[in-house]
Design a protein around this motif. Sequence first.
Motif, PDB file in Angstrom:
ATOM      1  N   TYR A 103      37.288  38.504  32.898  1.00 31.14           N
ATOM      2  CA  TYR A 103      35.959  38.192  32.380  1.00 31.14           C
ATOM      3  C   TYR A 103      36.029  37.258  31.173  1.00 31.14           C
ATOM      4  O   TYR A 103      35.228  36.321  31.042  1.00 31.14           O
ATOM      5  N   TYR A 106      26.849  41.988  37.559  1.00 32.96           N
ATOM      6  CA  TYR A 106      27.845  41.719  38.600  1.00 32.96           C
ATOM      7  C   TYR A 106      27.796  42.745  39.734  1.00 32.96           C
ATOM      8  O   TYR A 106      28.085  42.413  40.883  1.00 32.96           O
ATOM      9  N   ASP A 131      29.977  31.079  33.119  1.00 31.54           N
ATOM     10  CA  ASP A 131      30.911  31.749  34.036  1.00 31.54           C
ATOM     11  C   ASP A 131      31.520  30.714  34.973  1.00 31.54           C
ATOM     12  O   ASP A 131      30.951  30.392  36.016  1.00 31.54           O
ATOM     13  N   LEU A 170      32.466  32.034  38.616  1.00 28.54           N
ATOM     14  CA  LEU A 170      31.341  32.236  39.527  1.00 28.54           C
ATOM     15  C   LEU A 170      30.959  30.917  40.192  1.00 28.54           C
ATOM     16  O   LEU A 170      30.608  30.882  41.373  1.00 28.54           O
ATOM     17  N   VAL A 180      34.083  38.087  42.073  1.00 27.75           N
ATOM     18  CA  VAL A 180      33.021  38.912  41.483  1.00 27.75           C
ATOM     19  C   VAL A 180      33.541  40.324  41.236  1.00 27.75           C
ATOM     20  O   VAL A 180      33.299  40.928  40.188  1.00 27.75           O
ATOM     21  N   LEU A 196      33.960  42.257  37.643  1.00 27.00           N
ATOM     22  CA  LEU A 196      33.361  43.579  37.482  1.00 27.00           C
ATOM     23  C   LEU A 196      34.415  44.606  37.069  1.00 27.00           C
ATOM     24  O   LEU A 196      34.198  45.401  36.141  1.00 27.00           O
TER      25      LEU A 196
END
Length: 508
Positions: A47, A133, A299, A302, A317, A321
Amino acid sequence: MSAETTTAGGAPGRPSGGAVPDKGLRAGILDLGDSVMLGLASTAPVYSLAATLGLIVAVNGNYTPLILVLGFIPVLFIAYAFRELNSAMPDCGTTFTWSRRAFGPWAGWLGGWGVALAGIVVLANLAQVAGQYLWLLIGDGSLAENKVVVTATGVLFIVFMTLVNYRGIRLGEHVQRVLTYVQYVSLGIFALAIIVRIAGGAPEGQAFDVEWFNPAGAFADPFAVVHGSLLALFIYWGWDTCLAVNEETENPSTTPGRGAVISAFVLVAIYVSVALLVMMYATVGTEGIGLGNEANQSDVFLAMKDVVLGPWGWLIVVAVLASVLSSTQTTILPTARGTLSMGVHGALPPKFGEVHTRNQTPGFSTQVMGAAAVVYYVAMSFLSENLLSDSISAISLFIAFYYALTGFACFWYFRGTFRESARNLWFRGILPLLGALILTAAFFISAVQMWDPAYGDTQIFGVGGAFVSGVVLLALGVVLAIVCRFLPSTREYFTGKPPAAAATPTSA
């Protein structure tokens, strides 16, 4: 009275160790591998890269890999400070305990507040991302834009991870291991897919250039280097969690410190290598999946997932998460243990020093940290999402504050040992002091940048919202310290007298 372990005494200016109360935590349950894993998991590497890489590229362009290395330098120096202080005082209070021993009760209290504050604020961010997410994976992803649904989901994640931490360190370690495997396997698949595409001749990619690591080129704009390094500071933050569980680790005076340094080196290797791969494939351009595209800055993964992984794009994803959930759990760990230590040493009411006898965890402190994070997250979500975003930006102030305080504490506490060996001079003196000075400069530079009303998404009374929220939250610690100075249950901590009685485990 609780049992205590002590280190060897010393003359003035030399470390005297001091008593480390036996708080009732489950001793020796974690080994070096567990310690390193906790250090890596707490930083939420997947992340952190996804959310920060685009921002650094926007400021530093192709010099991003160098900035990641430069941002690592003060972090490494402070990691040595943590290691050396932990060898003398393996107390789960970390910065609180060490600053108190070096500079007195007020510095200790504010150091503990800095740790707790950074944890509570970042939990709000982690909960928000986790909620978004999860719903990106379900249905058409439209619920990820629903504030009520996302906030409620984020609250449930905080509550669940609080319960995991409350139930025991071994359960938490098992959950952590699963989440860590998920994020690193997914990140590995993502990186491998990029390598295959680059080897196959990515049509719009860019070849590696040694110039990306040229300091002379990067420092042509010194303010950009400072700004990028401050952003990099955030992605490295979290490895110190393995020090906060030192009393639950094998050989508490040595293993956690080694784990901190090892995890710091592993992190810089991951960040630089992944950043290089992503830059070579996506470029730093401002179009499409380019890292310089403003639409991708929040992001970058993404934006790239479908291009790189095709129908398997959902894997990234899942990785983000898992990374966020992993960090949620390991953020609660140090904050709860920090306030536990403050309770045991008399800096907070005795209730904070209670340990659940069956679970052998900081029962009350864990519940308070989880509740504080929920209240802060819900209040900020519905008061102003932009202000929530700006308060998260202010985390760099909190991190720089308590990391720098730890570096100064190491230098001062060990000052009488510098002449004993070159090792002591460097690892207890020069490197921690340099790290502390760099982070102190970063604190003030960051504060000046945040003062600008154009910084971030909000402004209050003509000043940047990130600055106001950061200063207000830090100032709140001073107010709370003053309150504790006059509370009957905590005033003896500030007057230099020991608490009437050490805390004992409870079954509450």
